[in-house]
Write an enzyme that holds these catalytic residues in place. Sequence first.
Site, PDB file in Angstrom:
ATOM      1  N   HIS A 153       0.708  -1.161   0.095  1.00  0.00           N
ATOM      2  CA  HIS A 153      -0.022   0.155  -0.117  1.00  0.00           C
ATOM      3  C   HIS A 153       0.932   1.288   0.089  1.00  0.00           C
ATOM      4  CE1 HIS A 153       0.446  -0.179   4.383  1.00  0.00           C
ATOM      5  NE2 HIS A 153       0.650   0.965   4.424  1.00  0.00           N
ATOM      6  N   ASP A 184       0.181  -7.598   1.397  1.00  0.00           N
ATOM      7  CA  ASP A 184       0.783  -6.223   1.481  1.00  0.00           C
ATOM      8  C   ASP A 184       2.149  -6.093   1.609  1.00  0.00           C
ATOM      9  OD1 ASP A 184       0.609  -3.485   1.773  1.00  0.00           O
ATOM     10  OD2 ASP A 184      -0.302  -3.454   3.623  1.00  0.00           O
ATOM     11  N   SER A 262       4.963   2.160   7.846  1.00  0.00           N
ATOM     12  CA  SER A 262       4.719   1.241   7.138  1.00  0.00           C
ATOM     13  C   SER A 262       5.819   0.801   6.131  1.00  0.00           C
ATOM     14  CB  SER A 262       3.436   1.525   6.144  1.00  0.00           C
ATOM     15  OG  SER A 262       2.367   1.753   6.818  1.00  0.00           O
TER      16      SER A 262
END
Length: 573
Positions: A153, A184, A262
């Site tokens: 993402h 992911d 992230s």
Amino acid sequence: MAGVNKRKRGRKAKSDPPSTADIPTSTSPHIDDVVFSVSNVELIDPPSSSTPHRPRRGRPRKIPIPISILPENSNPENGKTIKGVNGVAASLISSEDTTMLNARVVPEMDAVVKVFSVHTEPNYSLPWQRKRQYSSSSSGFVIKGRRVLTNAHSIEHYTQVKLKKRGSDTKYVATVLAIGTECDIALLTVDGDEFWEGVSPVEFGDLPVLQDAVTVVGYPIGGDTISVTSGVVSRIEILSYVHGSTELLGLQIDAAINSGNSGGPAFSDKGNCVGIAFQSLKHEDVENIGYVIPTPVIVHFIRDYEKNGAYAGFPILGVEWQKMENPDLRLSMGMKPDQKGVRIRRIDPTAPESMMLMPSDVILSFDGVDIANDGTVPFRHGERIGFSYLVSQKYSGDSAAVKVLRRNSEILNFNLKLATQMRLIPAHNKGKPPSYYIIAGFVFTTVSVPYLRSEYGKDYEYEAPVKLLDKLLHEFRQSPDEQIVVVSQVLVADINIGYEEIVNTQVLAFNGATVKNLKSLASMVEKCNDEFLKFDLEYQQVVVLQTKTAKSATSDILTTHCIPSAMSEDLRM
């Protein structure tokens, strides 16, 4: 004794504050706060200057002489004198004495990089154009083979991706090798040798256990330099991956994970990477709940890429099942007291399992591992986990031994070939632009989760039409190429007067023929020689247009709305 100041009882007299010249420019930590590693000496979590200092009672504590930080290229021998703070000499403590300092291995933070991405998302509501580009920053880390791992993402709908090393002022353009939407994870690389100089790849560790210490390293919001947060593993189970809309093994930790973390690694206390930070729980009733992609999922992604030269995905068992915890239900299915398993509710018609398994079959075991009545299997000592974990350890195309119980108490053994599943309403378009077709101002497109989110916002699960949500949650594809085709909107023109209010309504048939997908609809309309174009829509609505007038009016409507083409490129093939 003469010359010795005696302390007075009572409140201490106020003294003038020291001048700024007497305050040192840097605060030296206590020796217990110094962390030693094999290659260098690092300071981790020095005492905060905002914390007030309270003098302890009793005999004053002896303060050892602090030592300075060694440069990375220095490696003095034990006992060698080095220059300390303010020119005071200090001795490097021998390796035998490090056990007294609560020392632990420092992770290889130089392998953690900052990821800069420029995104250009498709406009699903106006599928012939894209949205305004925007930039984002996240984290990543170097692994073996001159590759970098980050979150999928973080680079979704990327136009350009750049990487910057710790302590560097140079950004290097990266090449995206693979994107794993379900897990992911994304794999990047950089051409040239300059980026890889002086960077040691991160080593992966084993799956941690509960209460194991973890350190999350990355570049979250709140600053530009690297950030370190610590916590422990608080839960290990099958988690819902928000980006991929899948369920895979995950770690829950209590370390703070914020925007920008992230893609950053989570290190164990041994300095090995045990996961990738990727999402956190934001709720008014919870605090510091973050989630980490564990090493089994990461290794699966890497091996999948190395095996196929591209990301193939995680296979799933194409069935919906029901727990068998009720004793009457087990008795009605002909199960013996020592038999346990789960009942098959429905089977995906497009899955390989549909050729062998049947509804109401009871799955007793998967690859020789017995399944409990609640759908769990033994995981580790004192732990159980959903049996979908066993499926996720396989690769697309692998076979698995499945034992089932039929209604006539017959036990059957099957060797199933596993594959990835395509949903009727896909969770992602995997980087492809949306498809569309326009005739007489009617904009036809396909339904996906990004489309619903574009039309109804992040609460699309509550705002979207009930029939579309029902298909999203419960419907299976009846054929591999089946799609949900809808009239997205009607571009107002004289030819479509009275149809302006039709929005996001499914197209069921065209001139009596069932609409299977958007490409077949566009082909039927383009080749139609009948007098009328008749579209049967959901809720018993009907749209009828004169064929010649509709086709001739389309060109003027496209020009009016500055639309480059009546159909997307993928429909021309």
